[in-house]
Design an enzyme around this catalytic site. Structure first.
Site, PDB file in Angstrom:
ATOM      1  N   ALA A   1     -49.532 -78.375 -13.201  1.00 34.70           N
ATOM      2  CA  ALA A   1     -49.123 -79.783 -13.297  1.00 34.70           C
ATOM      3  C   ALA A   1     -47.874 -80.033 -12.450  1.00 34.70           C
ATOM      4  CB  ALA A   1     -48.849 -80.137 -14.761  1.00 34.70           C
TER       5      ALA A   1
ATOM      6  N   GLY B   1     -44.774 -71.734 -11.270  1.00 33.95           N
ATOM      7  CA  GLY B   1     -44.834 -72.491 -12.520  1.00 33.95           C
ATOM      8  C   GLY B   1     -46.228 -73.030 -12.748  1.00 33.95           C
ATOM      9  N   SER B   2     -46.301 -74.114 -13.490  1.00 30.59           N
ATOM     10  CA  SER B   2     -47.611 -74.626 -13.905  1.00 30.59           C
ATOM     11  C   SER B   2     -48.278 -75.459 -12.807  1.00 30.59           C
ATOM     12  CB  SER B   2     -47.445 -75.483 -15.153  1.00 30.59           C
ATOM     13  OG  SER B   2     -46.597 -76.577 -14.848  1.00 30.59           O
TER      14      SER B   2
ATOM     15  N   CYS C   1     -48.737 -65.211 -16.245  1.00 28.35           N
ATOM     16  CA  CYS C   1     -49.740 -65.940 -15.462  1.00 28.35           C
ATOM     17  C   CYS C   1     -50.994 -65.092 -15.304  1.00 28.35           C
ATOM     18  CB  CYS C   1     -49.176 -66.322 -14.107  1.00 28.35           C
ATOM     19  SG  CYS C   1     -48.587 -64.914 -13.174  1.00 28.35           S
TER      20      CYS C   1
ATOM     21  N   GLY D   1     -46.803 -78.076  -9.991  1.00 31.53           N
ATOM     22  CA  GLY D   1     -47.168 -77.793  -8.595  1.00 31.53           C
ATOM     23  C   GLY D   1     -47.711 -79.058  -7.924  1.00 31.53           C
TER      24      GLY D   1
ATOM     25  N   GLU E   1     -47.058 -70.902  -6.562  1.00 31.63           N
ATOM     26  CA  GLU E   1     -47.660 -69.814  -7.355  1.00 31.63           C
ATOM     27  C   GLU E   1     -47.877 -70.406  -8.744  1.00 31.63           C
ATOM     28  OE1 GLU E   1     -48.228 -67.369  -5.441  1.00 31.63           O
ATOM     29  OE2 GLU E   1     -46.813 -67.903  -3.873  1.00 31.63           O
TER      30      GLU E   1
HETATM   31  P1  NAD Z   1     -43.268 -75.209 -15.624  1.00 32.27           P
HETATM   32  O1  NAD Z   1     -44.194 -75.637 -14.554  1.00 32.27           O
HETATM   33  O2  NAD Z   1     -43.190 -76.025 -16.857  1.00 32.27           O
HETATM   34  O3  NAD Z   1     -41.762 -75.129 -15.046  1.00 32.27           O
HETATM   35  C1  NAD Z   1     -41.459 -74.337 -13.923  1.00 32.27           C
HETATM   36  C2  NAD Z   1     -40.209 -74.868 -13.243  1.00 32.27           C
HETATM   37  O4  NAD Z   1     -40.496 -76.141 -12.686  1.00 32.27           O
HETATM   38  C3  NAD Z   1     -39.005 -75.053 -14.152  1.00 32.27           C
HETATM   39  O5  NAD Z   1     -37.869 -74.536 -13.511  1.00 32.27           O
HETATM   40  C4  NAD Z   1     -38.910 -76.556 -14.273  1.00 32.27           C
HETATM   41  O6  NAD Z   1     -37.599 -77.032 -14.529  1.00 32.27           O
HETATM   42  C5  NAD Z   1     -39.378 -76.987 -12.906  1.00 32.27           C
HETATM   43  N1  NAD Z   1     -39.799 -78.390 -12.785  1.00 32.27           N
HETATM   44  C6  NAD Z   1     -40.114 -79.262 -13.763  1.00 32.27           C
HETATM   45  N2  NAD Z   1     -40.434 -80.466 -13.232  1.00 32.27           N
HETATM   46  C7  NAD Z   1     -40.339 -80.340 -11.882  1.00 32.27           C
HETATM   47  C8  NAD Z   1     -40.545 -81.225 -10.782  1.00 32.27           C
HETATM   48  N3  NAD Z   1     -40.922 -82.477 -10.964  1.00 32.27           N
HETATM   49  N4  NAD Z   1     -40.364 -80.738  -9.532  1.00 32.27           N
HETATM   50  C9  NAD Z   1     -39.999 -79.457  -9.324  1.00 32.27           C
HETATM   51  N5  NAD Z   1     -39.789 -78.572 -10.334  1.00 32.27           N
HETATM   52  C10 NAD Z   1     -39.951 -79.007 -11.597  1.00 32.27           C
HETATM   53  O7  NAD Z   1     -43.649 -73.690 -15.960  1.00 32.27           O
HETATM   54  P2  NAD Z   1     -43.107 -72.737 -17.098  1.00 32.27           P
HETATM   55  O8  NAD Z   1     -43.568 -73.234 -18.424  1.00 32.27           O
HETATM   56  O9  NAD Z   1     -41.664 -72.461 -16.905  1.00 32.27           O
HETATM   57  O10 NAD Z   1     -43.890 -71.379 -16.729  1.00 32.27           O
HETATM   58  C11 NAD Z   1     -45.205 -71.136 -17.114  1.00 32.27           C
HETATM   59  C12 NAD Z   1     -46.183 -71.477 -16.001  1.00 32.27           C
HETATM   60  O11 NAD Z   1     -45.857 -70.746 -14.829  1.00 32.27           O
HETATM   61  C13 NAD Z   1     -47.608 -71.045 -16.362  1.00 32.27           C
HETATM   62  O12 NAD Z   1     -48.503 -72.008 -15.891  1.00 32.27           O
HETATM   63  C14 NAD Z   1     -47.763 -69.734 -15.620  1.00 32.27           C
HETATM   64  O13 NAD Z   1     -49.091 -69.360 -15.367  1.00 32.27           O
HETATM   65  C15 NAD Z   1     -47.010 -70.044 -14.355  1.00 32.27           C
HETATM   66  N6  NAD Z   1     -46.607 -68.817 -13.676  1.00 32.27           N
HETATM   67  C16 NAD Z   1     -47.233 -68.495 -12.509  1.00 32.27           C
HETATM   68  C17 NAD Z   1     -46.918 -67.315 -11.855  1.00 32.27           C
HETATM   69  C18 NAD Z   1     -47.580 -66.920 -10.561  1.00 32.27           C
HETATM   70  O14 NAD Z   1     -47.049 -66.045  -9.880  1.00 32.27           O
HETATM   71  N7  NAD Z   1     -48.707 -67.490 -10.186  1.00 32.27           N
HETATM   72  C19 NAD Z   1     -45.954 -66.461 -12.409  1.00 32.27           C
HETATM   73  C20 NAD Z   1     -45.331 -66.830 -13.592  1.00 32.27           C
HETATM   74  C21 NAD Z   1     -45.670 -68.019 -14.222  1.00 32.27           C
END
Ligand code: NAD
Length: 506
Positions: free
Chosen positions: A238, A235-236, A292, A240, A258
């Site tokens: 922030a 995910g993002s 990503c 992470g 990631e």
């Molecule tokens: P996001 O970070 O907003 O959400 C990802 C997940 O985190 C969701 O399931 C969300 O419910 C959960 N989440 C929210 N708050 C949390 C917390 N406090 N603790 C734990 N988990 C929490 O990301 P998104 O908008 O779903 O996806 C897009 C992002 O993911 C982009 O930054 C993209 O680059 C990244 N991404 C990275 C990869 C990689 O392999 N490096 C692959 C795909 C997407």
């Protein structure tokens, strides 16, 4: 397709919590017209905090059974899952298209990857965690390394690849002997549920697979729980960082992150344009720029900038934007939701505010369906503000911008100016230019004459700097699903003598 939301899954059962039922015909119609919006709203009402404890307990029980199975036994469960996921791939693809908004042809590639990932995990990853013996590491003593599972692990997924990314992490975690709880993005719950249904049909022992819906609050509670021994997050940046804050006191918990990217492509003056143009077009705009690995910044050699940009612009203008399942194979569908749409337009505005010229402006599109349909956009930044928001932050929308360069060192410096380091690529016929990029660009993936998107499961996949924490996924995911135990072994129990101990009193 009847879309039944089945609730959380633990102790081998879906819970069907009250309030989560079949989508009504009217609801299905909304979802099919406006991908992404409906499931999000439905699931906001469907979060059950008492399921957190139940899921963790279930995962603990599951771990106790699963860790004792042999690799062969685990492989046979994975193969059953593979058959089922293969048989249900069209249904999964349809769900992915409707929830994420990616065109059906593209959703089909994600659905097909669930099946192929099983084979690669077994053929390429498993070898990395088989126990090994090193003969005579000391005289008459063998060294032995055992890779033990961590325990119950928590997989948290993003919206843009709801199944494929989590699937890779789950398969590695399972093969290594861990049980898992999976929380998908609250925006893409239905596709994720279908994948969990396939695990259920494959007959995994109770508690090995668990599934929970919710937002950050649910994820935060599970991440911070002491019984969870591994957290695999995609995910993002922030979020992470929040996960690191939530787990740093638990030293034994393995956290693999990631994260996002701000990816660059260098187009050198000797590039074969007819090869580079379609590669780049896909890299910038596939999945409506919501990958990503999407290319954001294009460093273009000054000698060819005019010709290349004009051809790239002409190609971009030919991109079709359509409904993911009803239009005839569009290049791209809508953005995931209203928030993503706002961010896209805001970022394009930052670009203008920071001095970039618009080559193609972003537009909201009316294609006859509800949804967040936008046109792709291109900027040109002759002298970019290297500290500006536009160049520093991930856009996650269909935008790219060109920056001209004269020598390769200058291009590399600009490519390295962002805090991210996920994917980069260079188009050139000169191996020396590539070698320089390989040596000096700070990026976890660096391709030659291949765009930044479209990675293989057979290599590691992860970013440097703010794109991750040095625990790459794909083939090396399995390395982070185990703890390493080293043993010195000898059957000679007669080689130590009290007389050999130095410093004993007579
Ligand atoms: P996001 O970070 O907003 O959400 C990802 C997940 O985190 C969701 O399931 C969300 O419910 C959960 N989440 C929210 N708050 C949390 C917390 N406090 N603790 C734990 N988990 C929490 O990301 P998104 O908008 O779903 O996806 C897009 C992002 O993911 C982009 O930054 C993209 O680059 C990244 N991404 C990275 C990869 C990689 O392999 N490096 C692959 C795909 C997407």
């Amino acid at each position: 397709m009847q879309m039944l939301l089945k609730g959380d899954y633990f102790n081998g059962k879906f819970t069907h919590p009250e309030g989560l039922v079949n989508l009504s015909t009217a609801q299905e119609k909304i979802l099919k017209n406006c991908p992404g919006e409906l499931t999000h709203k439905l699931w906001e009402a469907g979060v059950f905090y008492d399921h957190i404890e139940k899921s963790i307990e279930s995962a603990q029980k599951g771990f106790d059974t699963w860790r004792k199975l042999s690799f062969e036994q685990r492989v046979s469960y994975l193969k059953k899952y593979q058959e089922i996921v293969r048989a249900r791939k069209d249904e999964i693809a349809m769900a992915l298209a409707l929830e994420v908004g990616k065109p059906l042809w593209e959703a089909k590639t994600e659905a097909a990857a669930l099946d192929s990932k099983v084979s690669v995990t077994i053929s390429d990853s498993l070898e990395r965690i088989k126990q090994e013996t090193i003969k005579e590491v000391m005289p008459k003593i063998d060294g032995h390394v055992v890779y033990k599972p961590l325990g119950p692990c928590f997989v948290i997924g993003p919206f843009n690849f709801p199944c494929h990314l989590a699937n890779g992490q789950i398969l590695s975690a399972l093969l290594a002997g861990n049980s898992i709880i999976f929380k998908p993005s609250e925006k893409t719950i239905y596709s994720a549920q279908l994948m969990i249904e396939c695990f259920h049909q494959a007959g995994f022992p109770e508690g090995v697979i668990n599934f929970i819906n919710g937002t950050g609050l649910t994820a935060g509670k599970i991440t911070g729980d002491k019984r969870i021994r591994g957290v695999f997050f995609t995910g993002s940046k922030a979020i992470g960082l929040k996960i690191l804050e939530n787990t740093y006191t638990d030293l034994g918990k393995l956290v693999a992150l990631e994260l996002g990217g701000k990816n660059s492509t260098i187009i050198h003056h000797d590039t074969n344009m007819s090869h580079a143009l379609p590669e780049l077009l896909r890299a910038c705009f596939l999945t409506t720029g919501q990958r990503c690995t999407s290319t954001s910044m294009i460093l273009i050699h000054r000698k060819i900038e005019q010709e290349f940009i004009s051809q790239f612009k002409a190609l971009t203008e030919r991109i079709t934007v359509g409904h993911p399942t009803k239009s005839n194979d569009p290049f791209m569908g809508p953005l995931i939701d209203a928030h993503a749409e706002k961010l896209y337009f805001d970022f394009c505005q930052f670009g203008k505010d920071e001095g970039a010229e618009e080559i193609i402006s972003p537009r909201k599109l009316d294609i006859g369906f509800e949804g967040h349909y936008v046109s792709p956009s291109i900027h040109y930044a002759k002298k970019p503000d290297l500290k500006g928001k536009f160049i520093q932050e991930e856009i996650f929308g269909p935008n790219c911008f060109f920056v001209p360069y004269d020598d390769i060192e200058e291009a590399i410096k600009i490519a390295n100016c962002t805090e991210y380091g996920l994917a980069a690529s260079v188009f050139t016929r000169d191996p020396e230019i590539y070698k320089l990029c390989l040596r000096d660009i700070d990026s976890g993936l660096l391709n030659l004459n291949r765009s930044t998107v479209g990675a293989t499961a057979r290599l590691p996949f992860g970013g440097l700097k703010s794109s991750g924490n040095h625990r790459p996924a794909a083939v090396s995911m399995i390395d982070h699903c185990v703890s390493t135990v080293a043993s010195l072994e000898t059957l000679d129990d007669n080689s130590s003598k009290i007389s050999d101990v130095v410093g004993l009193k007579e």
